[in-house]
Write a protein that holds these residues in place. Sequence first.
Motif, PDB file in Angstrom:
ATOM      1  N   VAL A  14       0.840  -1.202   0.000  1.00  0.00           N
ATOM      2  CA  VAL A  14       0.000   0.000   0.000  1.00  0.00           C
ATOM      3  C   VAL A  14       0.876   1.254   0.000  1.00  0.00           C
ATOM      4  CG1 VAL A  14      -1.641   1.354   1.371  1.00  0.00           C
ATOM      5  CG2 VAL A  14      -1.968  -1.122   1.090  1.00  0.00           C
ATOM      6  N   ALA A  15       1.948   1.227   0.808  1.00  0.00           N
ATOM      7  CA  ALA A  15       2.855   2.375   0.869  1.00  0.00           C
ATOM      8  C   ALA A  15       3.538   2.594  -0.485  1.00  0.00           C
ATOM      9  CB  ALA A  15       3.900   2.152   1.965  1.00  0.00           C
ATOM     10  N   ALA A  16       3.919   1.501  -1.152  1.00  0.00           N
ATOM     11  CA  ALA A  16       4.575   1.627  -2.453  1.00  0.00           C
ATOM     12  C   ALA A  16       3.619   2.225  -3.485  1.00  0.00           C
ATOM     13  CB  ALA A  16       5.070   0.260  -2.918  1.00  0.00           C
ATOM     14  N   LEU A  17       2.367   1.795  -3.487  1.00  0.00           N
ATOM     15  CA  LEU A  17       1.396   2.339  -4.430  1.00  0.00           C
ATOM     16  C   LEU A  17       1.114   3.816  -4.155  1.00  0.00           C
ATOM     17  CD1 LEU A  17      -1.150  -0.628  -4.659  1.00  0.00           C
ATOM     18  CD2 LEU A  17       0.439   0.161  -6.432  1.00  0.00           C
ATOM     19  N   ALA A  18       1.006   4.162  -2.862  1.00  0.00           N
ATOM     20  CA  ALA A  18       0.773   5.558  -2.506  1.00  0.00           C
ATOM     21  C   ALA A  18       1.966   6.427  -2.916  1.00  0.00           C
ATOM     22  CB  ALA A  18       0.526   5.675  -1.000  1.00  0.00           C
TER      23      ALA A  18
END
Length: 327
Positions: A254-258
């Motif tokens: 999720v952090a990578a996509l954000a």
Amino acid sequence: MALVNISVVIPTYRRPDLLRKCLEAILAQSYPKRLFEVIVVSDGPDTETEALFPELQKQHPDIFLTLHTQPARRGPAAARNMGWRKSSGELIVFTDDDCIPSATWLEEYWTAFQHSNQREIALTGKVAVPVPDRPTDYEKNVAHLATAEFITANCACTRSTLELTGGFDEDFPTAWREDSDLHFKLLERHIPIVRVDGALICHPVRKAFWGISISDQRKSMFNALLFKKHPHFYREKIDPAPVWRYYVIILSSVAALAALFFGADLLFGLAGIVWLVATASFIALRVRGTDKSLSHRLEMVITSLLIPYLSVYWTLRGAWRYKVLFL
């Protein structure tokens, strides 16, 4: 019906070939045939199983063999409850339709029960799970049954024990954690559980469809129910802590996509590395010591990419459904 000492209860549903093998092993027991009964409970209407019984009853007229059918599917817990409540024996022995008991199975249980000289007691036998030296992931998971403390594939309880505990909790609608719930109720009430290694059953591993580990994640929902009922024993005997690896994989993705969306290159790189390392270690853990075939390895890679997300989804859904703080 004449009085019997032992009642064998078997839940089933549309698996007549497996059930036949199980029943043939039980009908060949060394324990006197006039002293035990076999009660099969179909978890819903089942014409295939119904067709099996006239033949077996004709071949074995000296054994009390009956079939009961639930009007609708409610799961093996409800089927077992129907079975033991309709039984006559002092000792109720449980197994599953895909198990093959040894010839002295009932004799070993009855001898151990008699030696215990206790009215409220449970007994647990030995489970042999034949798997190859390099099993598939599914076979490896099934093989864990051989080291389980108490499972319904091979256990026994006195009637008074089942009446005291209420038997199986029918809120568990599938073959998952309903035996652990009974186990924990026995422990909470300090009812002795005696190990009887001579009471042996063989639990062959059936062929599984590709990607079965994906559909199995739905069972995580019922972990929440077991945790709600028995938090101490769940952490002591099932999982001492949440599967943090899954949460690391999910949060890092999720952090990578954000980060990608907002153009934060450094954060994207760091989160991506965390996700890659955590996912790779999970895949390595699953393939270690298992079947080396290309199809199995591909299955492990693909399913490992999905399992953390599905497992956490079903876990949180169970926590919401059963109103319990559970990760």
